[in-house]
Design a protein around this motif. Structure first.
Motif, PDB file in Angstrom:
ATOM      1  N   GLU A   4       0.839  -1.202   0.000  1.00  0.00           N
ATOM      2  CA  GLU A   4       0.000   0.000   0.000  1.00  0.00           C
ATOM      3  C   GLU A   4       0.864   1.238   0.000  1.00  0.00           C
ATOM      4  OE1 GLU A   4      -2.790   0.386   3.109  1.00  0.00           O
ATOM      5  OE2 GLU A   4      -3.505   2.274   2.326  1.00  0.00           O
ATOM      6  N   GLU A   8      -0.031   3.728  -2.849  1.00  0.00           N
ATOM      7  CA  GLU A   8      -0.809   4.906  -2.505  1.00  0.00           C
ATOM      8  C   GLU A   8       0.051   6.163  -2.480  1.00  0.00           C
ATOM      9  OE1 GLU A   8      -4.597   2.813  -0.470  1.00  0.00           O
ATOM     10  OE2 GLU A   8      -3.566   4.373   0.619  1.00  0.00           O
ATOM     11  N   ASP A 121      -9.004   7.011   4.234  1.00  0.00           N
ATOM     12  CA  ASP A 121      -9.119   5.573   3.993  1.00  0.00           C
ATOM     13  C   ASP A 121      -8.595   4.762   5.174  1.00  0.00           C
ATOM     14  OD1 ASP A 121      -9.765   6.573   1.513  1.00  0.00           O
ATOM     15  OD2 ASP A 121      -8.401   5.264   0.405  1.00  0.00           O
ATOM     16  N   ASP A 122      -9.012   3.511   5.208  1.00  0.00           N
ATOM     17  CA  ASP A 122      -8.433   2.448   6.043  1.00  0.00           C
ATOM     18  C   ASP A 122      -8.912   2.430   7.491  1.00  0.00           C
ATOM     19  OD1 ASP A 122      -7.050   2.037   3.707  1.00  0.00           O
ATOM     20  OD2 ASP A 122      -5.060   1.994   4.615  1.00  0.00           O
ATOM     21  N   HIS A 176     -14.342   0.478   1.440  1.00  0.00           N
ATOM     22  CA  HIS A 176     -12.946   0.293   1.007  1.00  0.00           C
ATOM     23  C   HIS A 176     -12.593  -1.194   1.050  1.00  0.00           C
ATOM     24  CE1 HIS A 176      -9.071   1.853  -0.050  1.00  0.00           C
ATOM     25  NE2 HIS A 176      -8.484   1.644   1.110  1.00  0.00           N
ATOM     26  N   HIS A 180      -9.148  -5.160   2.622  1.00  0.00           N
ATOM     27  CA  HIS A 180      -8.110  -4.376   1.948  1.00  0.00           C
ATOM     28  C   HIS A 180      -7.190  -5.205   1.048  1.00  0.00           C
ATOM     29  CE1 HIS A 180      -5.146  -1.072   1.491  1.00  0.00           C
ATOM     30  NE2 HIS A 180      -6.156  -0.292   1.849  1.00  0.00           N
ATOM     31  N   HIS A 295      -5.229   9.175   5.125  1.00  0.00           N
ATOM     32  CA  HIS A 295      -5.593   8.004   5.933  1.00  0.00           C
ATOM     33  C   HIS A 295      -5.807   8.449   7.376  1.00  0.00           C
ATOM     34  CE1 HIS A 295      -3.517   6.317   2.435  1.00  0.00           C
ATOM     35  NE2 HIS A 295      -4.235   5.223   2.622  1.00  0.00           N
TER      36      HIS A 295
HETATM   37 ZN   LIG Z   1      -6.432   1.721   1.713  1.00  0.00          ZN
END
Ligand SMILES: [Zn+2]
Length: 352
Positions: A4, A8, A121-122, A176, A180, A295
């Motif tokens: 990630e 990302e 996110d996350d 999401h 993941h 995030h």
């Molecule tokens: Zn993510």
């Protein structure tokens, strides 16, 4: 999650008047003078909406009209009750508009001029409450792309509490995936399970199912060597999801180790993250829309980068809105495939 990091990186109460029509039969006629408010719903309001039995009615499509017999929000709370779920910050009347975001289409940026969405996110994580405090103080609504079992288990009571607070504060809740994964590595059935398992959690905890999603790492859309993966996109289309990525990634997941002592000083970190924003925004025409990824799983994202971003974006004159809003879905009823009362009474585990 190292892959990630690589991927990302690349990447009310204004005078909002519900004119509740009176007497016998009908109607809620409201005049929405404003949408966003800085007042939180209380836990009491939440519990008053919950069903405590397994016989809670199934959610119904959000494009259904607001039932004329819908109960009114609890005293002192402006908002709209839809199928047993309270939208405390929105006065919604009449039929929900047709959704604008297209199922299965990949949106890599906002489309409405002069809008700027920031999204997280996350999470939820231990830092999300602090972010919600900041957003409340700034009177901003954002989008949370939530996992079921990534940083934490969505069914933990404390995680459910954060998620409810985010939803009840008027932020957009989006998917999401459950755990993941890189969706291009999965079969159609595997992708479907990643989405529907999280759908069940959202139904259990919030009573809603999002229409919007973001693939982990942007996988299947761009950035991962698996751009435009039709298996991924068509599966998500079949499930009724609008696919959204970003045009700005601050790189927090890549360059913040989230540990103390940090490898990078605050100044070094902020310099790198701010450059990711300014190098995209400043060459673009004034008012060009943007969709920024961060995030809510990093302390310094919440304490340093998010406040800086908000100040920077406001100073440039943007209207800061959730992702769905900047894509034309301004009515929160279009953010969700289903809206109904939360159903769960029994905690569910998060074994991946
Ligand atoms: Zn993510």
């Amino acid at each position: 999650m190292s892959s990630e990091k690589v991927i990302e990186k690349r990447s009310m109460q204004t005078k909002n008047k519900i004119l509740v029509a009176t007497v016998s039969a009908v109607v809620i006629v409201g005049v929405a003078l404003g949408i966003y408010f800085g007042v939180r719903n209380s836990d009491n309001n939440d519990s008053s909406n919950k069903s405590n039995t397994s016989t809670a009615p199934d959610p119904v499509p959000t494009n259904a009209p607001v039932p004329t017999s819908a109960p009114e929000p609890p005293p002192g709370i402006n908002g709209t009750m839809i199928n047993g779920t309270l939208f405390p910050y929105y006065t919604l009347t009449g039929e929900a508009p047709a959704p604008v975001g297209i199922d299965g289409k990949v949106y890599t940026n906002c489309v409405t001029p002069n809008t700027f969405s920031i999204s997280f996110d996350d999470g939820p994580s231990q830092w999300t409450h602090e972010l919600l405090d900041l957003l409340e103080a700034e009177q901003l609504k954002v989008t949370f792309f939530v996992n079921g079992d990534n940083q934490d288990c969505i069914y933990k009571p404390e995680v459910q509490s954060i998620l409810k607070r985010a939803f009840e504060s008027g932020h957009q809740i989006a998917s999401h995936t459950w755990s993941h994964p890189e969706l291009t590595t999965l079969s159609v059935e595997g992708i479907t399970t990643e989405m529907t398992r999280l759908e069940q959690a959202f139904k259990d905890i919030l009573g809603i199912v999002p229409r919007y999603m973001r693939p982990p790492f942007g996988d299947g859309t761009f950035g991962n060597g698996n751009a435009n993966d039709l298996k991924v996109q068509n599966t998500l289309k079949g499930l009724g999801y609008v696919i959204t990525t970003w045009d700005i990634a601050t790189g927090d997941a890549d360059i913040d180790d989230n540990k103390t002592p940090h490898k990078l000083s605050d100044e070094e970190l902020m310099s790198k993250e701010q450059l990711e924003v300014t190098s995209t925004v400043e060459p673009a025409p004034d008012g060009a829309p943007h969709m920024q990824l961060m995030h809510d799983t990093y302390m310094r994202t919440i304490r340093l980068m998010a406040p800086w971003s908000i100040k920077y974006i406001k100073a440039r004159g943007y209207k800061m809105v959730p992702v769905a809003t900047c894509l034309g879905d301004e009515d929160p009823r279009t953010w969700y495939k289903l809206i109904g009362p939360p159903a769960a009474t029994t905690p569910t585990t998060c074994t991946k």
